[in-house]
Design an enzyme around this catalytic site. Structure first.
Site, PDB file in Angstrom:
ATOM      1  N   ILE A   1       0.897  -1.156   0.000  1.00  0.00           N
ATOM      2  CA  ILE A   1       0.000   0.000   0.000  1.00  0.00           C
ATOM      3  C   ILE A   1       0.937   1.207   0.000  1.00  0.00           C
ATOM      4  CG2 ILE A   1      -1.762   1.301   1.245  1.00  0.00           C
ATOM      5  CD1 ILE A   1      -2.856  -1.252   2.342  1.00  0.00           C
ATOM      6  N   PRO A   2       1.145   1.831  -1.160  1.00  0.00           N
ATOM      7  CA  PRO A   2       2.302   2.712  -1.378  1.00  0.00           C
ATOM      8  C   PRO A   2       2.194   4.128  -0.812  1.00  0.00           C
ATOM      9  CG  PRO A   2       0.996   2.616  -3.355  1.00  0.00           C
ATOM     10  CD  PRO A   2       0.326   1.686  -2.377  1.00  0.00           C
ATOM     11  N   CYS A   3       2.186   4.233   0.507  1.00  0.00           N
ATOM     12  CA  CYS A   3       2.140   5.569   1.108  1.00  0.00           C
ATOM     13  C   CYS A   3       3.438   6.345   0.837  1.00  0.00           C
ATOM     14  CB  CYS A   3       1.859   5.475   2.609  1.00  0.00           C
ATOM     15  SG  CYS A   3       2.947   4.388   3.523  1.00  0.00           S
ATOM     16  N   HIS A   4       4.474   5.651   0.368  1.00  0.00           N
ATOM     17  CA  HIS A   4       5.727   6.347   0.031  1.00  0.00           C
ATOM     18  C   HIS A   4       5.562   7.228  -1.210  1.00  0.00           C
ATOM     19  CE1 HIS A   4       5.840   2.562  -2.321  1.00  0.00           C
ATOM     20  NE2 HIS A   4       6.505   3.268  -3.221  1.00  0.00           N
ATOM     21  N   ARG A   5       4.467   7.077  -1.941  1.00  0.00           N
ATOM     22  CA  ARG A   5       4.244   7.878  -3.150  1.00  0.00           C
ATOM     23  C   ARG A   5       3.563   9.211  -2.857  1.00  0.00           C
ATOM     24  NH1 ARG A   5       2.166   2.598  -6.567  1.00  0.00           N
ATOM     25  NH2 ARG A   5       4.187   1.519  -6.532  1.00  0.00           N
TER      26      ARG A   5
END
Length: 346
Positions: free
Chosen positions: A313-317
């Site tokens: 779940i790409p919260c780094h984006r």
């Protein structure tokens, strides 16, 4: 990057209790979950049960606790006299959460302790305490898994006998309430991660040194009415394989089933995160707009921080409105690496 001597050389130094290797490496013992100095007087483990680290921080991050015999968290010769009383207190109460005001009341300077731990061990005092607690809990859960496994293997004359053993271990009866979350550690190029799965899917993927990991584990247990047991699981293997492909630049989307209990708002935020394409970034404001409330920037940021499944779940984006790379629970250096990795492999 520090280059360690060969495995054989370090293992022989461990067997010989060779003091010349003090400060060169520490050794983690897989069967006990502890790490030691080269000169530790404890019984020496078999070669297949050890791994070596150049620094105490690496051992902690990889899930080990400091040995009470050789005390590797002390400076290699001896800790400063002013710190010894605190180290004794910590050793006596390893599960205690020490607050700054408590340290001050005891006559210690929290900033001085922080500087000492940063200089000597590469982590803050609070980070050391946190990782020690997590590693201790992981070891206890692992010991519990052995009990569970033996219950299945040995068999019981009656269902009630097994149910009683199960309830004593997990806190609830099998099949009636709650469920088991199987947890373990996996290794990635950015450091070890703790993974948790149920038969329905992946519910936890966090870097082991993340500050919020303890909180996330507690939230997960409460929301899922579950207990944690270490072990192997097909979804762990599937996740590890897909992560390996991701880090090799061969995978841009994940196909792992997810279990993400949370509030309605959190669910919306996490669902929106999942729809951000590989190699693309959004600002917190843009993400709030996608969620349906452009004024909810802070709430969106908070929900991002409460995401329990890193990378997938790409919260780094999510980045700042000015393009700055901020606000990542796994550390800004990891966020920078992940974004650079995706931009280069689009």
């Amino acid at each position: 990057m520090i280059t360690l001597p060969s495995f054989d050389e370090m293992y022989q130094a461990l067997l010989d209790k060779n003091s010349q290797y003090e400060g060169v490496f520490v050794v983690g013992v897989k069967t006990t979950g502890i790490f030691c100095r080269p000169t530790c007087s404890a019984r020496k483990p078999k070669a297949e049960n050890v791994e070596f680290f150049s620094h105490t921080k690496e051992a902690l991050t990889n899930g080990y606790r400091a040995c009470k015999v050789c005390r590797p968290m002390k400076e290699y010769q001896s800790a400063p006299e002013w710190l010894v009383p605190l180290l004794k207190e910590v050793e006596a109460e390893p599960e205690r959460k020490w607050k700054d005001y408590e340290l001050t009341q005891m006559g210690f300077s929290p900033s001085r302790i922080r500087r000492y731990f940063n200089k000597t061990h590469g982590i803050t005092f609070q980070a050391y305490l946190r990782m020690s607690r997590i590693n201790g809990a992981f070891l206890k859960i692992k010991e519990g898994q052995t009990v569970t496994q033996s219950a299945f293997e040995q068999g019981y004359d009656s269902l009630s006998g097994f149910s009683e053993t199960f309830k004593n271990l997990t806190g609830f009866s099998p099949g009636k309430q709650g469920q088991i979350v199987t947890i373990n550690r996996i290794h990635t190029p950015l450091g070890p991660m703790m993974i948790g799965v149920t038969d329905e899917g992946l519910c936890l993927l966090e870097f082991t040194d993340r500050k919020m990991l303890e909180t996330q584990l507690d939230v997960l247990k409460k929301r899922m009415k579950s207990e944690l047991v270490t072990g192997k699981h097909p979804i762990i293997d599937q996740t590890e394989k897909q992560l390996e492909e991701y880090f090799e630049g061969k995978r841009k989307e994940f196909s792992i089933p997810l279990v993400v209990p949370g509030t309605e708002f959190q669910q919306r935020v996490w669902d929106a995160l999942n729809k951000i394409p590989y190699g693309v970034t959004r600002s917190y404001k843009q993400q709030a707009d996608v969620v349906g409330d452009v004024k909810a920037v802070r709430a969106v940021a908070r929900a991002n921080g409460e995401n329990r499944i890193s990378i997938i779940i790409p919260c780094h984006r999510i980045i700042g409105s000015d393009g700055s790379i901020v606000g990542y629970g796994g550390g800004v250096h990891r966020k920078q690496w992940l974004l650079k990795h995706e931009f280069e492999n689009q």
